[in-house]
Write a protein that holds these residues in place. Structure first.
Motif, mmCIF file in Angstrom:
data_model
loop_
_atom_site.group_PDB
_atom_site.id
_atom_site.type_symbol
_atom_site.label_atom_id
_atom_site.label_comp_id
_atom_site.label_asym_id
_atom_site.label_seq_id
_atom_site.Cartn_x
_atom_site.Cartn_y
_atom_site.Cartn_z
ATOM 1 N N HIS A 24 -10.581 -14.715 64.239
ATOM 2 C CA HIS A 24 -9.441 -13.802 64.274
ATOM 3 C C HIS A 24 -9.938 -12.410 64.601
ATOM 4 C CE1 HIS A 24 -7.643 -17.136 62.114
ATOM 5 N NE2 HIS A 24 -6.475 -16.627 62.453
ATOM 6 N N GLN A 51 -5.246 -8.973 65.186
ATOM 7 C CA GLN A 51 -4.440 -10.074 64.660
ATOM 8 C C GLN A 51 -4.262 -9.956 63.143
ATOM 9 O OE1 GLN A 51 -6.957 -13.167 66.227
ATOM 10 N NE2 GLN A 51 -5.420 -13.767 67.761
ATOM 11 N N ASP A 93 -1.867 -7.085 62.491
ATOM 12 C CA ASP A 93 -0.490 -7.529 62.757
ATOM 13 C C ASP A 93 0.038 -8.386 61.612
ATOM 14 O OD1 ASP A 93 -0.349 -6.211 65.191
ATOM 15 O OD2 ASP A 93 -0.750 -8.006 66.404
#
Length: 143
Positions: free
Chosen positions: A5, A9, A12
């Motif tokens: 990841h 990400q 978010d």
């Protein structure tokens, strides 16, 4: 090596989490569960909860500035005109979650909770400096 990841990400995912559950509910464990990753992955990018909260609030502030930037395409004579231009955007249900987070952070700051106590005044100062750039006049008038 498996899928990794990215910081973006995870950020978010943290934004989604705070919009859904609030800042006070943001923990490494809850976020890791929400993203179906190890909490160690989050710690790799955000070594402390303060780092994560700071990144989230800066991102929220950036979204607010991006949202308001078109309204201030031209300079304004004072804060009253600034408010007149901004009000149609900030007084919508779309903006409510952003302001809910800001007020939650402000309340946590007022209660003396870190990192909010240290972070919120800096964020407010940053937003004032940003907004002042759109007002015509001397630096003291703009401030």
């Amino acid at each position: 090596m498996g899928y990794r990841h990215t910081r973006a990400q995870i950020l978010d995912g943290a934004l989604d989490a705070v919009f859904a559950d609030g800042l006070n509910q943001l923990t490494f464990g809850r976020l890791a569960k929400r993203l179906a990753i190890s909490d160690r992955t989050i710690v790799y990018y955000f070594p402390t909860k303060d780092d994560l909260v700071t990144a989230v609030l800066l991102e929220v502030g950036g979204h607010l500035q991006t949202t308001l930037a078109p309204v201030f395409a031209t300079s304004v004579p004072d804060h009253i005109e600034m408010l007149r231009r901004a009000w149609p955007i900030v007084a919508t249900s779309h903006a409510d979650p952003v302001f809910a987070l800001f007020f939650e952070a402000s309340g946590l700051a007022a209660a003396g909770c870190e990192p909010y106590r240290s972070l919120v005044p800096r964020l407010v100062e940053g937003w004032i400096d940003w907004a002042a750039e759109f007002i015509v006049g001397t630096p003291s008038h703009r401030r």
